[in-house]
Design a protein around this motif. Structure first.
Motif, PDB file in Angstrom:
ATOM      1  N   TYR A  54      -4.295  10.153 -15.532  1.00 54.15           N
ATOM      2  CA  TYR A  54      -4.354   9.554 -14.194  1.00 54.15           C
ATOM      3  C   TYR A  54      -4.993  10.451 -13.135  1.00 54.15           C
ATOM      4  N   GLY A  55      -5.312  11.689 -13.470  1.00 58.92           N
ATOM      5  CA  GLY A  55      -5.840  12.621 -12.489  1.00 58.92           C
ATOM      6  C   GLY A  55      -4.693  13.219 -11.676  1.00 58.92           C
ATOM      7  N   HIS A  56      -4.983  14.286 -10.928  1.00 56.76           N
ATOM      8  CA  HIS A  56      -3.932  14.922 -10.134  1.00 56.76           C
ATOM      9  C   HIS A  56      -4.565  15.745  -9.006  1.00 56.76           C
ATOM     10  N   GLN A  57      -3.724  16.091  -8.074  1.00 53.18           N
ATOM     11  CA  GLN A  57      -4.157  16.868  -6.910  1.00 53.18           C
ATOM     12  C   GLN A  57      -4.192  18.350  -7.270  1.00 53.18           C
ATOM     13  N   THR A  58      -5.238  19.028  -6.825  1.00 54.60           N
ATOM     14  CA  THR A  58      -5.323  20.483  -6.990  1.00 54.60           C
ATOM     15  C   THR A  58      -5.581  21.095  -5.618  1.00 54.60           C
ATOM     16  N   ALA A  59      -5.650  22.413  -5.568  1.00 55.20           N
ATOM     17  CA  ALA A  59      -5.907  23.091  -4.299  1.00 55.20           C
ATOM     18  C   ALA A  59      -7.309  22.782  -3.773  1.00 55.20           C
TER      19      ALA A  59
END
Length: 132
Positions: free
Chosen positions: A96-101
């Motif tokens: 699903y993808g994800h948040q990174t910095a």
């Protein structure tokens, strides 16, 4: 198939016996279809799984960890689970993808392709096995 000669008294037990045999055949065919479909879906998911190209030591680790496991113990209700055994934490993040910095990663839906395959082919496989 030759039909047995029976009396009226034996009719109920004979029909019951024949239905039990048919039920066992259908159950075996269903189990075979579930196992075969699971195996093929696992192969599709593995082929579609992303590979970490940046880290040589980890290359293909996630892909190799995708496996199928029988979770249902009943013969009448076969149940399998396809999962990433050693890298299970990555499955949702990659799917699903994800948040990174630095922003959001792109989703790489590989389990969805296996699920789509199962939805398309499972019913047909069961029908084909029962009809032969």
């Amino acid at each position: 198939m030759s039909w047995p000669t029976i009396t009226v008294d034996e009719l109920e037990s004979t029909i019951s016996k024949m239905l039990d045999e048919y039920g066992d055949e259908v159950t075996n065919d269903l189990n075979d279809a579930v196992k075969e479909t699971t195996r093929e879906a696992t192969k599709i998911i593995r082929e579609e799984a992303p590979v970490d190209q940046r880290n040589v030591a980890r290359r293909g680790t996630y892909k190799k960890a995708i496996t199928a496991k029988q979770t249902g113990k009943s013969r009448d209700e076969p149940e399998y689970k396809i999962w990433a055994s050693k890298e299970y934490q990555l499955a949702h993040l990659l799917e699903y993808g994800h948040q990174t910095a630095k922003g959001r990663t792109k989703a790489q839906p590989h389990f969805a392709k296996g699920e789509e395959y199962v939805k398309k082919t499972f019913e047909k496989k069961v029908r084909d096995k029962i009809e032969k």
